[in-house]
Structures are given as structure tokens and as C-alpha cells.
Design a protein around this motif. Structure first.
Motif, PDB file in Angstrom:
ATOM      1  N   TRP A 156       2.404   6.980   2.255  1.00  0.00           N
ATOM      2  CA  TRP A 156       1.482   6.676   3.341  1.00  0.00           C
ATOM      3  C   TRP A 156       0.927   5.268   3.161  1.00  0.00           C
ATOM      4  O   TRP A 156       0.998   4.664   2.092  1.00  0.00           O
ATOM      5  CB  TRP A 156       0.359   7.703   3.409  1.00  0.00           C
ATOM      6  CG  TRP A 156      -0.565   7.680   2.209  1.00  0.00           C
ATOM      7  CD1 TRP A 156      -1.697   6.926   2.032  1.00  0.00           C
ATOM      8  CD2 TRP A 156      -0.410   8.447   1.012  1.00  0.00           C
ATOM      9  NE1 TRP A 156      -2.255   7.183   0.801  1.00  0.00           N
ATOM     10  CE2 TRP A 156      -1.489   8.118   0.154  1.00  0.00           C
ATOM     11  CE3 TRP A 156       0.535   9.390   0.569  1.00  0.00           C
ATOM     12  CZ2 TRP A 156      -1.655   8.687  -1.104  1.00  0.00           C
ATOM     13  CZ3 TRP A 156       0.380   9.947  -0.687  1.00  0.00           C
ATOM     14  CH2 TRP A 156      -0.708   9.607  -1.496  1.00  0.00           C
ATOM     15  N   THR A 157       0.342   4.758   4.234  1.00  0.00           N
ATOM     16  CA  THR A 157      -0.256   3.436   4.204  1.00  0.00           C
ATOM     17  C   THR A 157      -1.242   3.316   5.359  1.00  0.00           C
ATOM     18  O   THR A 157      -1.397   4.241   6.161  1.00  0.00           O
ATOM     19  CB  THR A 157       0.836   2.339   4.282  1.00  0.00           C
ATOM     20  OG1 THR A 157       0.241   1.063   4.050  1.00  0.00           O
ATOM     21  CG2 THR A 157       1.526   2.331   5.641  1.00  0.00           C
ATOM     22  N   ARG A 158      -1.883   2.159   5.441  1.00  0.00           N
ATOM     23  CA  ARG A 158      -2.772   1.858   6.574  1.00  0.00           C
ATOM     24  C   ARG A 158      -2.438   0.456   7.046  1.00  0.00           C
ATOM     25  O   ARG A 158      -2.282  -0.472   6.242  1.00  0.00           O
ATOM     26  CB  ARG A 158      -4.238   1.949   6.167  1.00  0.00           C
ATOM     27  CG  ARG A 158      -5.225   1.588   7.286  1.00  0.00           C
ATOM     28  CD  ARG A 158      -6.642   2.000   6.927  1.00  0.00           C
ATOM     29  NE  ARG A 158      -6.788   3.446   7.023  1.00  0.00           N
ATOM     30  CZ  ARG A 158      -7.715   4.146   6.365  1.00  0.00           C
ATOM     31  NH1 ARG A 158      -8.565   3.536   5.552  1.00  0.00           N
ATOM     32  NH2 ARG A 158      -7.790   5.460   6.517  1.00  0.00           N
TER      33      ARG A 158
ATOM     34  N   ASP B  40      -3.569   4.730  10.567  1.00  0.00           N
ATOM     35  CA  ASP B  40      -2.956   5.376   9.410  1.00  0.00           C
ATOM     36  C   ASP B  40      -1.506   5.713   9.712  1.00  0.00           C
ATOM     37  O   ASP B  40      -1.167   6.078  10.845  1.00  0.00           O
ATOM     38  CB  ASP B  40      -3.711   6.655   9.035  1.00  0.00           C
ATOM     39  CG  ASP B  40      -5.116   6.373   8.542  1.00  0.00           C
ATOM     40  OD1 ASP B  40      -5.382   5.232   8.129  1.00  0.00           O
ATOM     41  OD2 ASP B  40      -5.944   7.304   8.568  1.00  0.00           O
TER      42      ASP B  40
ATOM     43  N   GLU C 101      -1.993  10.299   4.349  1.00  0.00           N
ATOM     44  CA  GLU C 101      -2.041  11.088   3.123  1.00  0.00           C
ATOM     45  C   GLU C 101      -2.214  12.570   3.439  1.00  0.00           C
ATOM     46  O   GLU C 101      -1.638  13.431   2.758  1.00  0.00           O
ATOM     47  CB  GLU C 101      -3.181  10.601   2.229  1.00  0.00           C
ATOM     48  CG  GLU C 101      -3.232  11.297   0.881  1.00  0.00           C
ATOM     49  CD  GLU C 101      -4.331  10.785  -0.020  1.00  0.00           C
ATOM     50  OE1 GLU C 101      -4.371  11.204  -1.196  1.00  0.00           O
ATOM     51  OE2 GLU C 101      -5.154   9.964   0.446  1.00  0.00           O
TER      52      GLU C 101
ATOM     53  N   HIS D  34      -8.917  14.230   3.257  1.00  0.00           N
ATOM     54  CA  HIS D  34      -8.245  12.985   2.890  1.00  0.00           C
ATOM     55  C   HIS D  34      -8.787  11.827   3.715  1.00  0.00           C
ATOM     56  O   HIS D  34      -9.009  11.943   4.922  1.00  0.00           O
ATOM     57  CB  HIS D  34      -6.738  13.110   3.103  1.00  0.00           C
ATOM     58  CG  HIS D  34      -6.099  14.173   2.255  1.00  0.00           C
ATOM     59  ND1 HIS D  34      -5.806  13.989   0.923  1.00  0.00           N
ATOM     60  CD2 HIS D  34      -5.723  15.438   2.544  1.00  0.00           C
ATOM     61  CE1 HIS D  34      -5.266  15.094   0.427  1.00  0.00           C
ATOM     62  NE2 HIS D  34      -5.202  15.983   1.393  1.00  0.00           N
TER      63      HIS D  34
ATOM     64  N   ASN E 120      -7.225   9.103   4.435  1.00  0.00           N
ATOM     65  CA  ASN E 120      -6.148   8.547   5.241  1.00  0.00           C
ATOM     66  C   ASN E 120      -5.359   9.710   5.846  1.00  0.00           C
ATOM     67  O   ASN E 120      -4.923  10.616   5.127  1.00  0.00           O
ATOM     68  CB  ASN E 120      -5.242   7.681   4.346  1.00  0.00           C
ATOM     69  CG  ASN E 120      -4.142   6.974   5.101  1.00  0.00           C
ATOM     70  OD1 ASN E 120      -3.325   7.608   5.779  1.00  0.00           O
ATOM     71  ND2 ASN E 120      -4.075   5.657   4.970  1.00  0.00           N
ATOM     72  N   HIS E 121      -5.173   9.696   7.176  1.00  0.00           N
ATOM     73  CA  HIS E 121      -4.451  10.804   7.816  1.00  0.00           C
ATOM     74  C   HIS E 121      -2.976  10.819   7.423  1.00  0.00           C
ATOM     75  O   HIS E 121      -2.328  11.871   7.480  1.00  0.00           O
ATOM     76  CB  HIS E 121      -4.614  10.737   9.335  1.00  0.00           C
ATOM     77  CG  HIS E 121      -5.956  11.213   9.802  1.00  0.00           C
ATOM     78  ND1 HIS E 121      -6.373  12.515   9.648  1.00  0.00           N
ATOM     79  CD2 HIS E 121      -6.982  10.553  10.400  1.00  0.00           C
ATOM     80  CE1 HIS E 121      -7.597  12.651  10.144  1.00  0.00           C
ATOM     81  NE2 HIS E 121      -7.986  11.474  10.591  1.00  0.00           N
TER      82      HIS E 121
ATOM     83  N   SER F 297       0.839  -1.204   0.000  1.00  0.00           N
ATOM     84  CA  SER F 297       0.000   0.000   0.000  1.00  0.00           C
ATOM     85  C   SER F 297       0.875   1.256   0.000  1.00  0.00           C
ATOM     86  O   SER F 297       0.598   2.223  -0.725  1.00  0.00           O
ATOM     87  CB  SER F 297      -0.917  -0.006   1.228  1.00  0.00           C
ATOM     88  OG  SER F 297      -1.632   1.205   1.337  1.00  0.00           O
TER      89      SER F 297
ATOM     90  N   SER G 160       1.629   4.376  -3.008  1.00  0.00           N
ATOM     91  CA  SER G 160       1.528   5.825  -2.763  1.00  0.00           C
ATOM     92  C   SER G 160       2.714   6.597  -3.330  1.00  0.00           C
ATOM     93  O   SER G 160       2.673   7.830  -3.401  1.00  0.00           O
ATOM     94  CB  SER G 160       1.414   6.105  -1.254  1.00  0.00           C
ATOM     95  OG  SER G 160       2.661   5.942  -0.594  1.00  0.00           O
TER      96      SER G 160
END
Length: 473
Positions: free
Chosen positions: A371-373, A379, A352, A347, A349-350, A278, A282
Motif C-alpha cells: 500500500w501507499t499514499r 490511499d 493498508e 488502519h 491508510n485504507h 512508500s 510496505s
């Protein structure tokens, strides 16, 4: 921020693209704002009667943090009023929300204090000075960042035991530097603003004290030379990694560096394959080619900073081959402390959110920003660990050097705000005289007193057992 407000912001942005106004017209619009929000209204600080209990705010900010690390966070905040201020962004966000605002919004840092600025290497290996911590970034009124930065100078002056009169002058000078830089940006071409940067290897300040500037330039040159010698393979790798065993492993130094278990990091069973992929997605395509040359080796949780303690921050080790390591810092990204007062992030995702804010505010950003989760639903954002980072040691500053460093921070903040906001409108609102400088300077000194009261209340809460604080040896 509800969907209707979000749609209006998008609509306003589109309208600005098709409706041209000159810098002079936008400056005039800024001056008109003074009628409803006088610059003098930005002065001073009086706590409202219904101000929330600070311990309640701090405990609220601990929700979702790793429980056994919270006492370390509070222990670091207990070190001094200045350390407390660094960890109390949520308290000041609530306070700033009740102060008058011009309504001129920028991509705000959200936690613009002196220790969140510093030097770092660009992808071209130049060393620039800029904001280097944007965990709380979010669109918000430009004054909020400036007030937090000015107040941090006032608190730092008290920490250094400088006379209050000297500290007040430094705070006002910081605001003046910000205002004058914003006037410069208002008259520059758009691309010139975007490409502007503070190159530490060519540092100059034509309006600063020449003698102090020369001392600063020499110190900076010495620090850059030291950092250039600290290569990742030769310096950071042996410091963090043990080569004993079948493969390299990050050294455990509990409680500050530890390998997580599956409860904390459910992705551990797959070597974080999903989160890594992930993150990879990005990255820009050309950076993926570079990233793919490395393979994941190890990851350990690492306690960092003051405000970030208790969040899931980690350091990851990747290798392209023997003696060819890459360290990535993986920081948990939570909702910004500004969100309850400035509106929710657009956004999903925090991580991002943080990366988008960094790319907007910084003159140059780390090539590995992404970024990823995680499988735990948290996040994260990712960047290189310690890529020639230079940070100030507040205790090493005297009055003259604090003033010079504050001016550098003000310059960097003005440049960052000019990239995302309307420099002409901000310059028009602030004006060409000292009214705005004096107002924010007065706020800074009075908020210093508030921070002192809050710190005492915090220490009292520790003594009474309302909260637990652990001092590190």
C-alpha cells in the motif's frame, strides 16, 4: 468506531487469548444467541419506511471520484439489474444495517457477490479459488456477507431467466454449503483451518452433483491451461504496451486507459518516487529484494470493474530488463461502504486496510501486495495485474453450473470467515438443520425484488436527467 470501542476490541482480543473455551462451549454460546436473534428473524426483507433514496446514496458514493468517469460507472450499472447490484454495494450496506444480526463478527468482504470470486495463482504457482476483490473489507457481522452473496445468486438466476423455484433452491443450497463448511471448520485444528485452500487443479465437491462436478473440473482444467500459456511478456505486454519511441509506453485507449496529468497525479513530476518508496516500505524485506530488480517505466489510469469506476485505478509498468516486465495494478482505496454501520477502520491508510483484510481472508495472497499514499492524499493498494486470474462468465452458466459455482463461492466465504471469526460459535448459531438456510434463502429472493425496484428507479433517474449514464460501445 470511537477510541473507546477500539480499546474494548483490543481488550476483548487479549482476553480471548488468555481465556480458553472449548469449541463445544463456543458452539453453545452461539446457540444461546438464537434466544435474542432467532434464525427465523434473518428471513425476508421489507424496506423500512424511512429508507434513504437510492440516488442520494449513489451520488454520495461518487464524492471524490473523477467526475468525467462517473457517467461510465452509471452506464455500466445500467446494463442490467445484475450489473446494477454489482455497483450498488453502498445501497445494500445501508439495508443490511437495519436487519437483525447475531453479533458474531468476522473480517467481512463487504461486497461478496458472485463476480468477486475467482481463480488466481499463488506465489507457489498453484491456482486456487477464493475471494478476489476486497476493496470494502472491514470487520462486520458474518451474515452481511452471506446475505449479499445469496442475493447475488438470486439476481443472477433472474438475469439468466431461470425459473424462480430453481433460483430459490440454488440460494438455499448456497447457504447450506456455507453452514456445513463452517461446521467442518469448527471441528478442525486451528492451523488446518488456516492452511486450507480450494485448489482448482484438484477440485472436488463430494456432496455436489457428480456429473456437474466433473463438467466443472474439465472446464477449470481447460481454463487453467489457457491462462498458463498467457505469459506476461508474450501476452499482456504487447496488448498493453507500445515499444515505439525511446522507451516502452502503455498505450492510451481513452477514456478507459489514459495517462494522467499533474492535476490528477501530482507525483508524476518525480516519476512517483515518493509513492513508490512508500509502497516499497510496505513490502516484506525479502520481497523488497525482488522488487528492487525492477525499475519504473510508465503508469496510466485504467478504468476497471463497475463499483470501482471513477476511482483512481492505474496500471504501472516496471522492467527488470528487455522482455522482463512486471505489471502492477494500483487501486485507490476509499473508506469501506460498511464503515458508517460497522465502525471505522483501525488502519490509518485504507490501502493498508484492504491488504490486511486480504491477508486475513485469502488462503494465499499476491507476493507484491502493498500500500501507499499519493501526493494527492489518496490511499492506494498495489498488486500484480492479472496473475493467471480466472473469472466466471455468468451468461455461460445454466442452472446446474450456477448451483455448482455458488457452492464454490460459499465454500470460499466460509473458509475466509473461519480464519478471522469463531467458526464454532457461527456453527452453533446456524445449527444443523435447515432453519438458517431457509431464512437466508428467503431474504435473498425478497431482496432480489428490492434490487429490481431499485434498478427501475435508477433507470428512471437516468431518463429524467437526474443522473448521467454513458453506455460504452
Amino acid at each position: 468506531m470511537d477510541k473507546a470501542v477500539s480499546r474494548k476490541m483490543v481488550s476483548d482480543a487479549r482476553e480471548k487469548r488468555v481465556t480458553y473455551t472449548t469449541p463445544d462451549e463456543r458452539a453453545s454460546q452461539g446457540r444461546v444467541i438464537r434466544d435474542s436473534v432467532p434464525r427465523s428473524s434473518q428471513a425476508g426483507w421489507v424496506a423500512p419506511a424511512d429508507r434513504r433514496d437510492i440516488i442520494e446514496i449513489l451520488n454520495e458514493s461518487n464524492e471524490g471520484r473523477i467526475a468525467h468517469l462517473i457517467p461510465i460507472r452509471f452506464g455500466r450499472m445500467a446494463a442490467s439489474p445484475f450489473a446494477f447490484y454489482r455497483g450498488a454495494a453502498a445501497i445494500m450496506a445501508a439495508d443490511l444495517a437495519v436487519t437483525p444480526t447475531s453479533g458474531i463478527r468476522v473480517q467481512a468482504c463487504g461486497d461478496a457477490h458472485l463476480m468477486n470470486f475467482g481463480g488466481f495463482a499463488t506465489p507457489e504457482r498453484n491456482v486456487i479459488f477464493d475471494i478476489n476483490d476486497l476493496d470494502e473489507t472491514l470487520p462486520a457481522p458474518f451474515e452481511w456477507d452471506l446475505k449479499r452473496l445469496a442475493a447475488s445468486v438470486a439476481i443472477a438466476g433472474h438475469h439468466l431467466e431461470l425459473p424462480a423455484s430453481d433460483t430459490a433452491r440454488i440460494a438455499v443450497d448456497l447457504v447450506r454449503e456455507y453452514r456445513e463448511r463452517m461446521h467442518d471448520y469448527a471441528s478442525m485444528r486451528t492451523l488446518d483451518v488456516w492452511y486450507d485452500r480450494i485448489d482448482l487443479q484438484k477440485y472436488q465437491d463430494r456432496t455436489g452433483d457428480p456429473e456437474i462436478v466433473e463438467i466443472a473440473r474439465k472446464r477449470i482444467a481447460q481454463r487453467i491451461e489457457v491462462e498458463r500459456r498467457k505469459t506476461v511478456p508474450d501476452h499482456l505486454y504487447p496488448k498493453l504496451v507500445s515499444d515505439e519511441g525511446e522507451r516502452p509506453r502503455i498505450k492510451d485507449e481513452p477514456p478507459l486507459i489514459v495517462h494522467p496529468n499533474e492535476d490528477l497525479a501530482p507525483g508524476i513530476g518525480s516519476n512517483y518516487a515518493e509513492a513508490i518508496e512508500s509502497y516499497r516500505q510496505s513490502l516484506a524485506e525479502h520481497v523488497r529484494v525482488l522488487f528492487d530488480r525492477f525499475h519504473f517505466v510508465d503508469l496510466a489510469m485504467k478504468v476497471v470493474g463497475v463499483g470501482s469506476v471513477g476511482t483512481m485505478c492505474s496500471v504501472g509498468l516496471l522492467m527488470a530488463s528487455d522482455n522482463d516486465p512486471l505489471f502492477l495494478q494500483v487501486k485507490e482505496a476509499r473508506a469501506s461502504v460498511l464503515e458508517p454501520y460497522a465502525g471505522k477502520s483501525l488502519h490509518a491508510n485504507h490501502g493498508e486496510r484492504v491488504i490486511a483484510g486480504q491477508r486475513l481472508m485469502q488462503a494465499a495472497s499476491d507476493v507484491f501486495l502493498g500500500w501507499t499514499r499519493g501526493k494527492n492524499g489518496r490511499d492506494f493498494y498495489v498488486r500484480q495485474l492479472r496473475d493467471m486470474k480466472l473469472s466466471v462468465v455468468i451468461e455461460s452458466l445454466d442452472s446446474g453450473m450456477l448451483r455448482q459455482y455458488a457452492r464454490m463461492c460459499a465454500h470460499a466465504l466460509a473458509r475466509a470467515h473461519a480464519r478471522s471469526g469463531d467458526a464454532a460459535m457461527m456453527a452453533g448459531y446456524m445449527g444443523s438443520g435447515q432453519s438458517f438456510d431457509d431464512a437466508i434463502g428467503e431474504f435473498a429472493m425478497e431482496y432480489r425484488s428490492q434490487n429490481q425496484l431499485d434498478y427501475r428507479a435508477f433507470i428512471q433517474a437516468v431518463r429524467e436527467g437526474r443522473i448521467e449514464a454513458v453506455r460504452e460501445e
